[in-house]
Design a protein around this motif. Structure first.
Motif, PDB file in Angstrom:
ATOM      1  N   THR A  77       0.832  -1.368  -0.068  1.00 49.18           N
ATOM      2  CA  THR A  77      -0.062  -0.100   0.020  1.00 49.18           C
ATOM      3  C   THR A  77       1.508   1.095  -0.306  1.00 49.18           C
ATOM      4  O   THR A  77       1.964   1.019   0.519  1.00 49.18           O
ATOM      5  CB  THR A  77      -0.835   0.131   1.096  1.00 49.18           C
ATOM      6  OG1 THR A  77      -1.927   0.981   0.976  1.00 49.18           O
ATOM      7  CG2 THR A  77      -0.035   0.043   2.458  1.00 49.18           C
ATOM      8  N   ASP A  96       1.743   4.386   2.558  1.00 47.53           N
ATOM      9  CA  ASP A  96       0.975   4.921   3.261  1.00 47.53           C
ATOM     10  C   ASP A  96       1.405   6.380   3.321  1.00 47.53           C
ATOM     11  O   ASP A  96       2.293   6.855   2.640  1.00 47.53           O
ATOM     12  CB  ASP A  96       2.266   4.957   4.295  1.00 47.53           C
ATOM     13  CG  ASP A  96       2.136   3.101   5.028  1.00 47.53           C
ATOM     14  OD1 ASP A  96       1.129   2.443   4.216  1.00 47.53           O
ATOM     15  OD2 ASP A  96       2.640   2.666   5.268  1.00 47.53           O
ATOM     16  N   GLU A 156      -6.717  -1.943  13.968  1.00 49.65           N
ATOM     17  CA  GLU A 156      -6.771  -1.849  12.815  1.00 49.65           C
ATOM     18  C   GLU A 156      -8.086  -1.272  12.732  1.00 49.65           C
ATOM     19  O   GLU A 156      -9.367  -1.496  13.249  1.00 49.65           O
ATOM     20  CB  GLU A 156      -6.754  -3.075  11.786  1.00 49.65           C
ATOM     21  CG  GLU A 156      -6.823  -2.271  10.291  1.00 49.65           C
ATOM     22  CD  GLU A 156      -6.115  -4.137   9.986  1.00 49.65           C
ATOM     23  OE1 GLU A 156      -5.561  -4.485  10.549  1.00 49.65           O
ATOM     24  OE2 GLU A 156      -6.978  -3.988   8.556  1.00 49.65           O
ATOM     25  N   SER A 201     -11.496   6.489   0.898  1.00 51.32           N
ATOM     26  CA  SER A 201     -10.391   6.798   0.624  1.00 51.32           C
ATOM     27  C   SER A 201     -10.257   8.513   0.421  1.00 51.32           C
ATOM     28  O   SER A 201      -8.960   8.522   1.319  1.00 51.32           O
ATOM     29  CB  SER A 201      -9.059   6.323  -0.201  1.00 51.32           C
ATOM     30  OG  SER A 201     -10.194   6.811  -1.974  1.00 51.32           O
ATOM     31  N   VAL A 222     -10.135  10.136   3.875  1.00 54.90           N
ATOM     32  CA  VAL A 222      -7.972   9.724   4.161  1.00 54.90           C
ATOM     33  C   VAL A 222      -6.294  10.509   3.724  1.00 54.90           C
ATOM     34  O   VAL A 222      -6.181  11.195   3.991  1.00 54.90           O
ATOM     35  CB  VAL A 222      -7.013   8.021   3.738  1.00 54.90           C
ATOM     36  CG1 VAL A 222      -6.552   8.461   4.641  1.00 54.90           C
ATOM     37  CG2 VAL A 222      -8.190   7.251   4.937  1.00 54.90           C
ATOM     38  N   HIS A 274      -3.252   4.265   3.109  1.00 57.10           N
ATOM     39  CA  HIS A 274      -3.243   4.150   4.749  1.00 57.10           C
ATOM     40  C   HIS A 274      -2.309   6.028   5.091  1.00 57.10           C
ATOM     41  O   HIS A 274      -1.516   6.043   5.016  1.00 57.10           O
ATOM     42  CB  HIS A 274      -2.205   3.099   4.958  1.00 57.10           C
ATOM     43  CG  HIS A 274      -3.081   1.744   4.914  1.00 57.10           C
ATOM     44  ND1 HIS A 274      -2.324   0.604   5.969  1.00 57.10           N
ATOM     45  CD2 HIS A 274      -3.409   1.047   3.898  1.00 57.10           C
ATOM     46  CE1 HIS A 274      -2.935  -1.108   4.852  1.00 57.10           C
ATOM     47  NE2 HIS A 274      -3.761  -0.518   4.641  1.00 57.10           N
ATOM     48  N   SER A 331      -0.281  -2.176  11.830  1.00 61.64           N
ATOM     49  CA  SER A 331      -0.403  -1.118  10.391  1.00 61.64           C
ATOM     50  C   SER A 331      -0.789   0.106  10.615  1.00 61.64           C
ATOM     51  O   SER A 331      -0.876   0.678   9.727  1.00 61.64           O
ATOM     52  CB  SER A 331       0.302  -1.478   9.295  1.00 61.64           C
ATOM     53  OG  SER A 331      -0.492  -2.715   8.713  1.00 61.64           O
ATOM     54  N   THR A 332      -2.214  -0.579  11.568  1.00 62.36           N
ATOM     55  CA  THR A 332      -3.120   0.585  11.284  1.00 62.36           C
ATOM     56  C   THR A 332      -3.740   0.918  12.728  1.00 62.36           C
ATOM     57  O   THR A 332      -4.285   0.399  13.192  1.00 62.36           O
ATOM     58  CB  THR A 332      -4.285  -0.021  10.672  1.00 62.36           C
ATOM     59  OG1 THR A 332      -4.647  -1.441  11.235  1.00 62.36           O
ATOM     60  CG2 THR A 332      -4.197   0.211   8.575  1.00 62.36           C
ATOM     61  N   ALA A 373      -2.742   4.451  12.683  1.00 62.73           N
ATOM     62  CA  ALA A 373      -3.062   4.722  10.869  1.00 62.73           C
ATOM     63  C   ALA A 373      -4.714   4.391  10.924  1.00 62.73           C
ATOM     64  O   ALA A 373      -5.027   3.480  11.179  1.00 62.73           O
ATOM     65  CB  ALA A 373      -2.053   3.029  10.292  1.00 62.73           C
ATOM     66  N   ARG A 376      -6.750   3.159   7.113  1.00 69.45           N
ATOM     67  CA  ARG A 376      -7.048   2.300   5.948  1.00 69.45           C
ATOM     68  C   ARG A 376      -8.539   2.385   5.507  1.00 69.45           C
ATOM     69  O   ARG A 376      -9.972   1.848   6.181  1.00 69.45           O
ATOM     70  CB  ARG A 376      -6.673   0.580   5.855  1.00 69.45           C
ATOM     71  CG  ARG A 376      -6.033  -0.285   4.875  1.00 69.45           C
ATOM     72  CD  ARG A 376      -6.163  -1.798   4.991  1.00 69.45           C
ATOM     73  NE  ARG A 376      -6.355  -2.286   6.103  1.00 69.45           N
ATOM     74  CZ  ARG A 376      -5.857  -3.096   6.550  1.00 69.45           C
ATOM     75  NH1 ARG A 376      -4.938  -3.871   5.329  1.00 69.45           N
ATOM     76  NH2 ARG A 376      -7.086  -4.164   7.340  1.00 69.45           N
ATOM     77  N   TRP A 377      -8.692   2.594   4.369  1.00 63.22           N
ATOM     78  CA  TRP A 377      -9.753   2.569   3.552  1.00 63.22           C
ATOM     79  C   TRP A 377      -9.923   1.254   3.225  1.00 63.22           C
ATOM     80  O   TRP A 377      -9.309   0.460   2.291  1.00 63.22           O
ATOM     81  CB  TRP A 377      -9.548   3.726   2.201  1.00 63.22           C
ATOM     82  CG  TRP A 377     -10.704   3.454   1.502  1.00 63.22           C
ATOM     83  CD1 TRP A 377     -12.000   4.076   1.325  1.00 63.22           C
ATOM     84  CD2 TRP A 377     -11.101   2.791  -0.100  1.00 63.22           C
ATOM     85  NE1 TRP A 377     -12.818   3.631   0.378  1.00 63.22           N
ATOM     86  CE2 TRP A 377     -12.061   2.749  -0.259  1.00 63.22           C
ATOM     87  CE3 TRP A 377     -10.251   1.634  -0.554  1.00 63.22           C
ATOM     88  CZ2 TRP A 377     -12.797   2.204  -1.604  1.00 63.22           C
ATOM     89  CZ3 TRP A 377     -10.610   1.115  -1.836  1.00 63.22           C
ATOM     90  CH2 TRP A 377     -11.703   1.521  -2.021  1.00 63.22           C
ATOM     91  N   ARG A 378     -11.457   0.414   2.618  1.00 64.37           N
ATOM     92  CA  ARG A 378     -11.924  -0.462   2.337  1.00 64.37           C
ATOM     93  C   ARG A 378     -12.732  -0.538   1.449  1.00 64.37           C
ATOM     94  O   ARG A 378     -13.855   0.258   1.580  1.00 64.37           O
ATOM     95  CB  ARG A 378     -12.072  -1.501   3.034  1.00 64.37           C
ATOM     96  CG  ARG A 378     -12.940  -1.697   4.258  1.00 64.37           C
ATOM     97  CD  ARG A 378     -13.089  -2.989   4.932  1.00 64.37           C
ATOM     98  NE  ARG A 378     -14.252  -2.401   5.989  1.00 64.37           N
ATOM     99  CZ  ARG A 378     -14.716  -3.407   6.414  1.00 64.37           C
ATOM    100  NH1 ARG A 378     -13.888  -4.929   6.622  1.00 64.37           N
ATOM    101  NH2 ARG A 378     -15.846  -3.333   7.394  1.00 64.37           N
TER     102      ARG A 378
END
Length: 190
Positions: free
Chosen positions: A12, A14, A65, A71, A74, A139, A166-167, A183, A185-187
């Protein structure tokens, strides 16, 4: 022909931003954020929710997470800070380390690709991408201080952190890095 290493698990982009008490305080004031609204588990549907979650993790001294509704949230939040664009994900960080330490080439599997990924991957690294077009699904990594940040009242904010992923709002551990941070994260919503 030399040895090639194939690395999986995705990668990804970051956006790494440093803890900035002035900006965080200003955003909390602009968005009317109160200490009783901090909630690490709140669904992140807006930048305000992202800040609520971030500060909730920091206050609680835990990590975990989090997923963000889009996104664009973010991207917009990261634009409010000085940021570094880096590559994340176990396979990508391993490929970077292998290139730097041993000049070893690698093949990585990516789930998204964009110009940042192409620019930041080592020249010795080739990739397979399962995406059918360029996308940026970043992220957000926020580096937090070990002690209570200057400018934040101790009774309201408590950034003492432990381990996370990591998130998360914490010290990230594992093969990719060991820094304090959080962090998001988009999903794709299901």
């Amino acid at each position: 022909m030399g040895t090639r290493y194939v690395l999986g698990l995705g990668g990804t982009v970051d956006y790494e931003i440093d803890w900035d008490p002035a900006t965080l305080t200003r955003l909390a004031a602009e968005w009317g954020l109160r200490a009783d609204e901090l909630d690490a588990g709140v669904p992140i549907l807006s930048e305000r929710d992202l800040l609520r979650s971030l500060l909730g993790f920091v206050r609680d001294g835990v990590g975990g997470e989090r997923f963000v509704a889009s996104s664009e949230i973010v991207e917009a939040f990261a634009r409010r800070f000085e940021r570094r664009v880096t590559l994340g994900g176990t396979c990508v960080r391993a490929a970077i380390a292998m290139d730097r330490v041993r000049d070893l080439p690698a093949l990585v599997h990516l789930v998204s690709i964009d110009d940042d990924v192409r620019r930041l991957l080592p020249a010795s690294t080739t990739y397979l991408c399962s995406a059918d077009r360029d996308t940026t699904d970043p992220h957000l990594i926020v580096q937090t201080p070990r002690r209570r940040p200057c400018g934040w009242p101790a009774r309201t904010w408590s950034p003492h952190t432990r381990t996370g992923s990591s998130t998360s709002t914490t010290r990230r551990t594992g093969s990719s890095c060991c820094t304090r941070g959080w962090a998001a994260r988009w999903r794709t919503p299901t």
